[in-house]
Design an enzyme around this catalytic site. Structure first.
Site, short mmCIF file in Angstrom:
data_model
loop_
_atom_site.label_atom_id
_atom_site.label_comp_id
_atom_site.label_asym_id
_atom_site.label_seq_id
_atom_site.Cartn_x
_atom_site.Cartn_y
_atom_site.Cartn_z
N ASP A 264 0.80 -1.22 0.00
CA ASP A 264 0.00 0.00 0.00
C ASP A 264 0.84 1.28 0.00
O ASP A 264 0.31 2.37 0.27
CB ASP A 264 -0.97 -0.01 1.18
CG ASP A 264 -2.17 -0.91 0.89
OD1 ASP A 264 -2.55 -1.01 -0.29
OD2 ASP A 264 -2.72 -1.51 1.83
N ASP B 37 -6.43 -4.62 -4.68
CA ASP B 37 -6.20 -3.26 -4.18
C ASP B 37 -4.91 -2.67 -4.73
O ASP B 37 -4.77 -1.46 -4.92
CB ASP B 37 -6.13 -3.24 -2.64
CG ASP B 37 -7.09 -4.21 -1.97
OD1 ASP B 37 -7.39 -5.25 -2.57
OD2 ASP B 37 -7.52 -3.93 -0.85
N1 GLY Z 1 -7.20 -1.98 0.80
C1 GLY Z 1 -8.09 -2.48 1.77
C2 GLY Z 1 -9.51 -2.15 1.51
O1 GLY Z 1 -9.91 -1.80 0.43
O2 GLY Z 1 -10.29 -2.24 2.44
#
Ligand code: GLY
Length: 374
Positions: free
Chosen positions: A90, A150
């Site tokens: 992330d 994600d």
């Molecule tokens: N990246 C984690 C979510 O979308 O909750």
């Protein structure tokens, strides 16, 4: 018509932020509880969104207090880059919206270095055999072979690094991961897998996991929105038609799965009752992806997707906003963080607020938003 609506809506957003920004301050808001944002640890995946909102507010108003809070949040996250172990896939969400926005607007040299460090960490997570960027940290076999949808939204950090540094190696890795997204995550009908497990040694595909969706073969709406916007951005940066086609496939699935009020349920394949939670963050992120897709397509097709994005943003404004509720710090309510774990259901989510503001800003005609115009 869209521009005037977006200008009026942006005024409402700015009026809300004028009240909430001093109260939230230089902290790490993620989800609301009883109307107040919580405060997460410096490495939390959502920590870029609050600075991202503040930099947009600064760009709109020129007010120094927004800049100061955003700078302080960015500085407080240096501990994460220094300690390395807490950095994961992330990195794009975290640094592109904080340091990336700062660097774009102020050319702050420290922000550029933060971005390069974050890009190097993200790039180093690439599994050459499986051609994916691994999710999360951990020494177990499953985590080593895990990729999640994600991460499509973290690839812009790698495009940024190649564009800024002039060295294509960041982009090559982003492209390899994006190819894996098309091949292993986006299903024939346009719905999307959340988690895919590969053999970490050979790179062979092993299985799909349900993750934050209801089941492995269900359709988690935020996952679809990550794919939709991520593929739209892949097309912008890589200029390969397959990403445009992938984006359209997900966009068409997303649109045809929407309920009457245009705001997605948390999973498109669960039973729909009046109590089934929505996810306003999925709706807002998808609206941004649809606007990016509309820009790429132009013409009648572009106008079609732009109208859908407008209808989503309009419904969020009319049916899911806290503009008249000073007791809630979030701009939107009705966000769902993790339904299978019953965590953060029907709350305000900072990323929902970010994408909503970005969507309105895009509809206003702004083209230089940090996330994608790197
Ligand atoms: N990246 C984690 C979510 O979308 O909750």
């Amino acid at each position: 018509m869209y521009t005037q609506w977006a200008e009026e809506t942006m005024e409402k957003i700015l009026a809300k932020l004028e009240k909430t920004a001093p109260a939230i301050g230089a902290r790490f808001p993620h989800a609301t509880k009883g109307g107040e944002f919580d405060n997460r640890i410096p490495s939390w995946w959502t920590n870029g969104f609050w600075p991202g909102i503040l930099w947009m507010a600064y760009q709109e108003t020129g007010k120094e207090e927004y800049k100061k809070i955003a700078e302080s949040v960015e500085e407080q996250m240096d501990v994460v880059l220094d300690e390395y172990d807490l950095v994961d896939h992330d990195a794009g969400f975290i640094w592109l919206l904080s340091a990336g926005a700062n660097y774009k607007l102020t050319k702050n040299e420290k922000s550029r270095i933060r971005l390069m460090k974050a890009a190097c960490f993200l790039m180093s997570r690439f599994n050459l055999k499986g051609r994916f960027i691994r999710a999360w940290n951990g020494d177990d076999r499953l985590t080593q072979g895990l990729a999640i949808i994600d991460c499509s939204m973290n690839l812009p950090l790698l495009y940024w690094a190649s564009n800024t540094d002039g060295d294509g190696r960041f982009r090559y890795i982003a492209e390899a991961h994006a190819e894996t997204v098309v091949k292993r995550f986006i299903r024939e009908d346009g719905s999307v897998n959340h988690m895919v497990v590969f053999d970490p040694e050979t790179g062979e595909f092993e299985k799909v996991l349900g993750g934050q969706g209801a089941a492995p073969d269900s359709a988690w709406s935020r996952g679809a929105s990550w794919a939709l916007y991520g593929m739209a951005l892949a097309y912008r940066h890589l200029k390969d038609e397959k990403y445009l086609q992938a984006c359209r496939k997900v966009a068409d699935f997303f649109i045809e799965s929407l309920p009457e009020d245009y705001v997605a349920h948390w999973d498109f394949r669960v039973e729909r009752t009046p109590e089934t939670p929505r996810d306003t963050s999925a709706a807002a992120c998808a609206a941004c992806g649809l606007l990016e897709l509309a820009d790429s397509l132009g013409g009648e097709d572009g106008a079609y997707y732009k109208e859908k994005a407008y209808l989503i943003l309009k419904s969020l404004t009319e049916n899911y906003s806290n503009f008249d509720n000073d007791k809630d710090q979030a701009i939107l309510f009705g966000g769902t963080g993790n339904k299978p774990r019953e965590v953060d259901v029907n709350v305000g989510l900072i990323y929902g607020d970010y994408y909503y503001m970005e969507g309105v800003s895009r509809l206003k005609g702004k083209k230089d938003i940090y996330w994608y115009s790197v």
